[in-house]
Design an enzyme around this catalytic site. Structure first.
Site, PDB file in Angstrom:
ATOM      1  N   HIS A  25     -96.841 -50.338  49.812  1.00 14.80           N
ATOM      2  CA  HIS A  25     -96.858 -50.727  50.781  1.00 14.80           C
ATOM      3  C   HIS A  25     -96.696 -49.869  52.239  1.00 14.80           C
ATOM      4  CE1 HIS A  25     -95.619 -54.468  54.251  1.00 14.80           C
ATOM      5  NE2 HIS A  25     -95.597 -54.958  52.982  1.00 14.80           N
ATOM      6  N   ARG A  73     -96.692 -57.327  61.977  1.00 13.49           N
ATOM      7  CA  ARG A  73     -98.721 -56.976  62.222  1.00 13.49           C
ATOM      8  C   ARG A  73     -99.206 -58.638  62.371  1.00 13.49           C
ATOM      9  NH1 ARG A  73    -100.586 -53.420  57.643  1.00 13.49           N
ATOM     10  NH2 ARG A  73     -97.964 -54.348  56.345  1.00 13.49           N
TER      11      ARG A  73
END
Lengths: 246, 603
Positions: free
Chosen positions: B236, B256
């Site tokens: 990740h 994000r």
């Protein structure tokens, strides 16, 4: 950073005592890191429960210098390291070994609370239209990570050991989430009064103070549930009304 | 054998995360007698950590979404090594699986018109993730757990399974021990569902907890099942990098999705510098457009921060390696900048990302509404796992099923964020359904006492040995080894070295010694997990060595390009008769004409 001494309770249900472990500390360390360091280097068989290490699973509850805490969220820079740091298991539940307690009672209690019962869907696609402001409140209760620190500090359980009469703050929060779920149609108010002992809570708010998720347990969950009990069973006007209705 | 407590069930589910619980709920609803065993307490499995949401094409926020687009997104994300039938089933069934959670008590965030709200996520064309702030996994596991406890399922907590038992070719159950007292338990069952999650603990920097030692993959492998795609490990892109004690803890992609941007130490949004060809047409080429996308402008294309995880992770590694990283070896992830765009930004951020706010404040003394976070890649997920039938989730061992992270097929070379929670629900349900069906069609298998005795003997051996290496040292050496030699960027010589080291660690593990007694003994538990860790580590390294190309989660420094020939193959691993690990190239499951048409439509 300075070195520190951890005074950890070692033992099982037959008894035990504190043992001191010196450790080297580093920046940003939390109590669980210290326990892990001791486990890896000095006491491989030290028993501790943990999972996520980020305050999201509620596994590593213990009492640090006497305060109920998640070990993974208790930073060493919040503690006085000139003194030994005491770590002991939660005192309300029977100890299994070292820092691990038997919390199975909580899982049994949960089964006694009536499960979700959906009301009839109101949308043509067979689902429900629910406004965000109607889920804001129960969403607060759904933040609960079941660390059982609230159960650990509640005097009804801790001092009075009323495990068979009283379900404890965790399960009032759980019941409140269901009661205030806009899709739920079950009624748990009579159970709260008769089976779950909500009347035994005298709102000292100890549970609210220790909640790592900062759920306002007493104000937002327990008091509204107490009000529902009062409305349904002790409201004189309603009683009168019921009498006439026969 | 009479000395061990023995249980009999139709279906035994190993693991109590999202997949295991969903499987148990389904099998039990089908009228079979079900037992769930889990290494941790109920409700603590790693599903609880999932933050962003569950992907389901419900089209509540953008009505252009459909299962076809979700299918195409999943296949593109997986670089077409996915099993297309699984991707199809997943995309079609996910919406129903999400809706039924609501009927079981889940409280999702809502749209203005009162439906389940959906958010943007990397690799998904439309806002698709049903969510609850950034604690969706908690909502999901609690909902399944609370629903399950009223169904008469036998939940046995803090049990570690050490071996699967067989009756001839078919599955006969499993054997394990309870962590509390160290007593052996024998589970006789007509069907077994593996739902044990991932392998993150094979690496030093990981978002996974102690439990994720590849148990399901290793148990299945030793029982004769096949593993697939083990070279594909997802790193990740955004884990915490500071302070050291929290290194690896996940920072949700939701940051994000809500407008957070990645910058290097020059302040540059470096993700704009490297947009892969096959995503160029769907990616914004300027900051303004990226912002419009995250605020719901349907004409805008997504910002490059929301490219697939494998790509973002590698871009971060490049920035750090080329000297443009943050002080603690990551890059900057900034959500606080949105104050330029949003009124009352701090409140907005706290509302949308409450647990991120909390996590950084409490563990790092950082207020994410005011300053950027430092982030870097962390081992997060394994795309590979037990090879299963797409429809039934059964492995090649009759009666042995697998679902969720420990199964392979849906995600191919790279998983899209949000596709994991929906995977757990869709295939957990199917595994439960077909395990129940299977259990109803067969008689109770026979237990073979030599198998049980051998497993019991092996399990207590570490107490009887003196002078062997300790379990923690072996585990740490393996984690360093995998991190350095079989991590985000791989090379032939390094993976060869990794395999040599794994072989020597296996010898050490065979001689591991522990002290104390069997009651809740963490050292012994760690020793018991070593076999699984070493098995899956070997599988990752062997498959990684064989795949001489770069694709998805697997990046080869010595073969940096994608190779069309390799795009036609998966790598399958099985245990050979002599006990060695067999690694083979097998053709991918081809797409049907209809699948191809959908992919073309969505190019």
């Amino acid at each position: 950073m300075a070195n520190a001494t951890f005074r950890i309770w070692r033992g099982d249900k037959s008894g035990g005592g504190y043992k001191d472990y010196p450790i080297e500390t580093s920046e940003g360390m939390v109590v669980l890191d210290a326990v892990h360091q001791i486990q890896a280097s000095q006491a491989n068989d030290l028993a501790v429960r943990w999972n996520c290490k980020a305050g999201k699973c509620g596994s590593c509850s213990a009492e640090v210098n006497g305060f109920p805490k998640l070990m993974c969220m208790t930073r060493l820079n919040t503690l006085d390291l000139t003194q030994p740091v005491t770590v002991q298991p939660m005192q309300t539940f029977p100890v299994i070994r070292d820092l691990v307690t038997d919390v199975s009672w909580n899982y049994e209690v949960k089964k006694t609370i009536q499960k979700m019962k959906t009301r009839k869907p109101d949308a043509s696609d067979g689902t429900w239209r629910v406004n965000q402001r109607d889920v804001d409140r129960p969403q607060e209760f759904r933040k609960c990570i079941e660390c059982f620190l609230c159960q650990n500090v509640c005097h009804v359980l801790r001092e009075h050991q009323m495990f068979s009469e009283f379900v404890g703050p965790r399960f009032f929060v759980y019941a409140a989430a269901l009661e205030m779920n806009p899709v739920d149609a079950a009624d748990r108010v009579a159970d709260l009064k008769d089976k779950h002992g909500i009347g035994l809570c005298n709102i000292t708010k100890c549970c609210t103070h220790v909640c790592p998720e900062e759920i306002k347990i007493t104000d937002n969950a327990i008091i509204p549930l107490k009000e529902r009990v009062v409305d349904e069973f002790f409201d004189p006007v309603r009683k009168l009304f019921k009498m006439f209705k026969g | 054998m009479a000395s061990y407590e023995t249980f009999e069930h139709d279906v035994l589910v190993i693991g109590a995360g999202g997949a295991g619980l969903r499987a148990a709920v389904e099998a039990s609803a089908a009228g079979t007698k079900v037992c769930v065993v889990s290494k941790s307490l109920l409700g603590k499995a790693h599903t609880v950590m999932a933050e962003g949401g569950m992907a389901a094409a419900m089209a509540n926020v953008d009505d252009r979404d459909s299962w076809r687009v979700h299918f195409a997104d999943t296949m593109r994300g997986g670089q077409y090594l996915n099993n297309p039938r699984m991707a199809e089933i997943h995309a079609k069934e996910a919406p129903d699986r999400v809706r039924e959670l609501e009927a079981w008590g889940a409280l999702f965030d809502r749209t203005k018109d009162g439906r389940i709200l959906q958010r943007n996520f990397g690799g998904h064309r439309y806002p698709r993730l049903a969510h609850v702030g950034d604690r969706t996994g908690l909502e999901m596991i609690r909902t399944l757990q609370d629903h399950g406890v009223h169904q008469g399922i036998d939940f046995q907590m803090e049990i570690t399974i050490v071996t699967l038992l067989k009756d001839g070719d078919r599955i006969a159950g499993a054997m394990g021990y309870d962590r509390e007292r160290g007593r052996f338990k024998v589970y006789r069952a007509k069907a077994v569902v593996l739902a044990t999650g991932g392998i993150g603990r094979a690496y030093q920097i990981t978002s996974n907890s102690w439990e994720y030692t590849g148990d399901g993959q290793a148990l299945a492998y030793h029982a004769g099942a096949k593993l697939l795609d083990m070279e594909f490990v997802q790193f990740h892109p955004t884990g915490m990098v500071w302070p050291p004690s929290v290194k690896g803890i996940l920072v949700t992609e939701g940051v994000r999705g809500e407008g957070g941007v990645l910058r290097n130490n020059k302040g540059r949004r470096f993700m704009f510098d490297d947009i892969p060809e096959n995503y160029r047409s769907s990616t914004a080429d300027n900051e303004e457009e990226g912002w419009r996308y995250v605020t719901g402008d349907k004409s805008a294309r997504r910002p490059p921060e929301l490219l697939t995880r494998d790509h973002v992770a590698r871009c971060i590694v490049r920035e750090v390696r080329e000297g443009r990283g943050s002080p603690h070896g990551g890059v900057f992830l900034d959500i606080s900048w949105i104050k330029e765009k949003v009124q009352n930004a701090p409140e907005h951020i706290k509302k949308k990302l409450p647990s991120m706010y909390h996590q950084f404040k409490q563990l790092g003394d950082i207020d994410i509404t005011k300053e950027p976070m430092e982030v870097g890649p962390t081992t997060h997920y394994v795309m590979g796992g037990v090879r299963v039938d797409a429809d039934s989730q059964m492995s090649c061992v009759p009666g042995l099923f697998a679902a969720g992270e420990c199964a392979a097929g849906l995600h191919g070379a790279n998983r899209l964020g949000g596709n994991s929670l929906s995977d757990l629900l869709v295939f957990g349900k199917r595994a439960g359904e077909f395990a129940a069906k299977h259990a109803k069609s067969v008689s109770m298998p026979k237990l073979d006492s030599p198998q049980v005795e051998a497993a019991a003997k092996a399990a207590v051996a570490p107490f009887e040995r003196q002078g062997g290496e300790g379990p923690y040292q072996i585990q740490q050496t393996l984690q360093d080894n995998m991190q350095q030699l079989a991590g985000i960027v791989r090379r032939e010589d390094e993976m060869t070295r990794a395999l040599e080291l794994i072989a020597s660690l296996k010898a050490k593990a065979a001689n591991v010694s522990v002290y104390g007694n069997r009651e809740y003994n963490a050292g012994w538990h760690t020793a018991m997990d070593l076999d699984s860790l070493l098995t899956v580590s070997e599988a990752v390294a062997r498959a990684g060595l064989m795949r001489r190309e770069s694709r998805g989660g697997h990046f080869r420094d010595d073969f940096p390009g994608k190779d069309n020939e390799w795009g036609q193959y998966n790598i399958e691993i099985s245990k050979a008769a002599d006990g060695s690990m067999r690694v083979e190239r097998v053709p991918i499951v081809p797409m049907t004409g209809e699948h191809q048409k959908i992919v073309e439509e969505n190019k």
